[in-house]
Design an enzyme around this catalytic site. Sequence first.
Site, short mmCIF file in Angstrom:
data_model
loop_
_atom_site.label_atom_id
_atom_site.label_comp_id
_atom_site.label_asym_id
_atom_site.label_seq_id
_atom_site.Cartn_x
_atom_site.Cartn_y
_atom_site.Cartn_z
N GLU A 1 0.86 -1.18 0.00
CA GLU A 1 0.00 0.00 0.00
C GLU A 1 0.89 1.22 0.00
O GLU A 1 1.87 1.30 0.73
CB GLU A 1 -0.91 0.02 1.23
CG GLU A 1 -1.87 1.18 1.29
CD GLU A 1 -3.16 0.93 0.52
OE1 GLU A 1 -3.81 1.90 0.13
OE2 GLU A 1 -3.51 -0.25 0.31
N PHE B 1 -0.40 6.16 -3.51
CA PHE B 1 -1.20 6.06 -4.74
C PHE B 1 -2.39 5.13 -4.57
O PHE B 1 -3.36 5.19 -5.31
CB PHE B 1 -0.32 5.54 -5.88
CG PHE B 1 0.35 4.23 -5.56
CD1 PHE B 1 -0.34 3.04 -5.66
CD2 PHE B 1 1.65 4.21 -5.10
CE1 PHE B 1 0.28 1.84 -5.33
CE2 PHE B 1 2.27 3.01 -4.78
CZ PHE B 1 1.58 1.83 -4.90
N ASP C 1 11.53 10.15 -9.72
CA ASP C 1 11.18 9.53 -8.44
C ASP C 1 11.98 8.25 -8.22
O ASP C 1 11.42 7.21 -7.86
CB ASP C 1 9.68 9.24 -8.39
CG ASP C 1 9.17 9.05 -6.96
OD1 ASP C 1 9.86 9.51 -6.01
OD2 ASP C 1 8.10 8.46 -6.78
#
Length: 366
Positions: free
Chosen positions: A56, A59, A172
Amino acid sequence: MVTSLMLYLLYRRRKRKAIKADDDVVLDVPTGPRKFSYAELAEATNNFDEKQKLGEGGFGGVYKGFLNDLNMDVAVKRISERSKQGIEEYASEVNIISRLRHRNLVQLVGWCHQRKELLLVYEFMSNGSLDSHLFRNRGSLTWELRYKIALDLASALRYLHEEWDQCVVHRDIKSSNVILDSNFNAKLGDFGMARLVEHEKGSETTNLIAGTMGYMAPEYIITGKASKESDVYSFGIVLLEIAFGRKAVEMKSEPSEVILVNWVRELYGRQKHLEVIEPGQGLDFDKKQIECLMVVGLWCAHPDSKLRPSIWEAILVLKFDAPLPPFHSLCLPSHQFDHGSDRSTNSDASQTQISSSYSTSLVFPR
């Protein structure tokens, strides 16, 4: 003339599929990844059962699934309605990663946007993300594997920056976006923040700074310009994480150890860097390799973007095809810190505060 034009248009139509969904998602996807229905992916993941969840993030969730018609395991990213990674990032990821082909990039299998859902389907990587091995399941990676992972990530970045038709600035790069397959081959994923840039241009100004604190280059934070150099900075931070098994930012550490790159610079300056390698982690490390990984990490994460290597130069050193950069090339007196040539002389107080914090904390002690 008309016939030639019609044939060309027909070729373009067959070559690429342009998809416009009811939620205004526009994709231009080459042949390869396919569009799935929501029903197919719900069936594959047992209706997105929590027992199928692999992880998780901000996003949303990632679920393990099995596609019967392809006879393959997949990872399905279900982007949450609350996610900052909205339609634009979803479209960016599909449009960019669907065109890329490299052994060290996570393969996109397909996508789905139905019932106001945004879903991305990737190849399943059984060993999960790099950060889980570095920070939670410590000792699961031998030093040999760590060094190989560093080279795999470097290979992915070289492809994005120098070998594809356009330069891809990822924006990223971090250990949680480095995914490991069953043989611990590393692949870079999550292209939601990525941008295409012409090779001769080399950077792009964005209205919204995206990325993760601790991995973001100082000039990118200040100017909003993402570039190959800012990607290389992030890559350098990941190298230091691999070498030392510590997070880029560790708030619970002693003040001098909170920022990884600052702490490593200080250790290296005092030749104490090998003393912090924990034997209990099972690191049968090679002294020459760990010093190489650390020095290249510091070089890539230099506060001055002009003094960072290209990814190709970094690879040459990591493969011992070029010598380590000298110690003085990793140092930078704070008054010489370059915040970017496009920075306004009337920069606001927040920029001044950011630049001050970087120039004092991310340089070698004198």
